[in-house]
Design an enzyme around this catalytic site. Sequence first.
Site, PDB file in Angstrom:
ATOM      1  CG  MET A 296      -2.407  -0.714   1.180  1.00  0.00           C
ATOM      2  SD  MET A 296      -3.509   0.215   2.058  1.00  0.00           S
ATOM      3  CE  MET A 296      -2.758  -0.360   3.636  1.00  0.00           C
ATOM      4  CB  CYS A 297       3.352   2.888  -0.169  1.00  0.00           C
ATOM      5  SG  CYS A 297       4.612   1.670  -0.610  1.00  0.00           S
ATOM      6  N   GLY A 298       2.594   4.452   2.380  1.00  0.00           N
ATOM      7  CA  GLY A 298       2.007   5.884   2.952  1.00  0.00           C
ATOM      8  C   GLY A 298       3.104   7.006   2.737  1.00  0.00           C
TER       9      GLY A 298
ATOM     10  NE  ARG B 202      -1.608   4.456   2.562  1.00  0.00           N
ATOM     11  CZ  ARG B 202      -2.756   4.267   1.964  1.00  0.00           C
ATOM     12  NH1 ARG B 202      -3.890   4.130   2.483  1.00  0.00           N
ATOM     13  NH2 ARG B 202      -2.489   4.082   0.518  1.00  0.00           N
TER      14      ARG B 202
ATOM     15  CB  THR C 243       5.303   3.912   5.913  1.00  0.00           C
ATOM     16  OG1 THR C 243       3.934   4.139   5.305  1.00  0.00           O
ATOM     17  CG2 THR C 243       5.592   4.824   7.106  1.00  0.00           C
TER      18      THR C 243
END
Lengths: 94, 301
Positions: free
Chosen positions: B1-3, B32, B149
């Site tokens: 997902m990554c943030g 995330r 993240t």
Amino acid sequence: MEAAEATAVEVVDLATTPLRELNQRLHDLAVSPGPRQWRVLNPNGAHAVACGLDADVQVEVEGHVGYYCAGMNKRATVRVLGNASTGIAENLMS
Amino acid sequence: MCGIVGLFSKTPEIEESLGEHLAAMLGQMSDRGPDSAGVAVYRDPAPAGSSKLTLWSVDRLQDWDALCGELRNAFGGAPEATVRSSHAVVIVGADAPEAEAWMRQAHPEIRIMSAGRTIEIYKETGRPEEFVRQFALHELRGSHALGHTRMATESRVTTEGSHPFSTGFDLCLVHNGSLSNHNRLRASLRREGIEFQTENDTEVAAGYLAWRLREGASLEQALEGCLDDLDGFYTFLVGTEDGFAVLRDPIACKPAVLAETDDWVAMASEWRAIATLPGAAEARSWEPVPGVVYAWERAKV
């Protein structure tokens, strides 16, 4: 007594109460009596606020919510006084 | 997902507490991206005639003082290393291109995370909460910062594969999404002389921007080029010496929220990261329109 119960609003502040506790108390309404009106403060973009409701109650959320607010709702009314993101009221059951 | 998170200060108070706010925002984005975390902080400009390198060594017993000795012999001055966990920030008595070239030649085993005048990039595998603690992020003051993240989807979880990727001096990129034509694009960019250290798709986007900028495009033009030349879905946050820019792909599968007050401009993948900032409740907030470049920069006096 009935009039007082009808107007009494249960206030839950997510700044101090874990979200899981709020949702659990809301789920419990499906099987045991409890407040009919709820006010949720400081959602601060939390996900899955007021999900899985199964009772004729009203929940008002003051502030912005994250994803999936009011998902899997049956019979309740949920009002968000702010912005909502992905999946708002998804998977309505009724 | 990554943030993704980004914070741009408009007041001395926010500059003073930049690291604290960045740490809080990054913490909110931990769900995330639990694999790795990284930040680019713009702070503490290197004096005229010198430049700043942020270096990473796999060797936990890296002798940074010895390296400073070598730099002193090569460029003069009294270079010192400010060590933060596995990374060190060194001020070199030469401009950025020369400093970087020297490092690559003299110490190819040490990874250059960033080079420029004010940028410092720190990135590492492991949970974001651990990263924040390890690098004492809350201590850092600065004018603006980006954070990421990671939930790795296209390539392995490694330190080098974490974001931000530095695309040029004082320039960096963080990315939420995944690119589908990155292999083909990497090959074309290599033919143009752009070098890559990893198999990471985001590094290709960073290389693409570096190439467009090298060929004379403005940052806005280079970002607009992404709409034509990159295939995939993305929210990009680009850091520059003077500010930052945001772009979502035209379908905007990946989230982005922007918010602004008199004291700061913030960007994040989710509102809950921005909610940690002072005055967030009163901020003007909006979702960036797909395919439109949003940019903020400090006016040059």
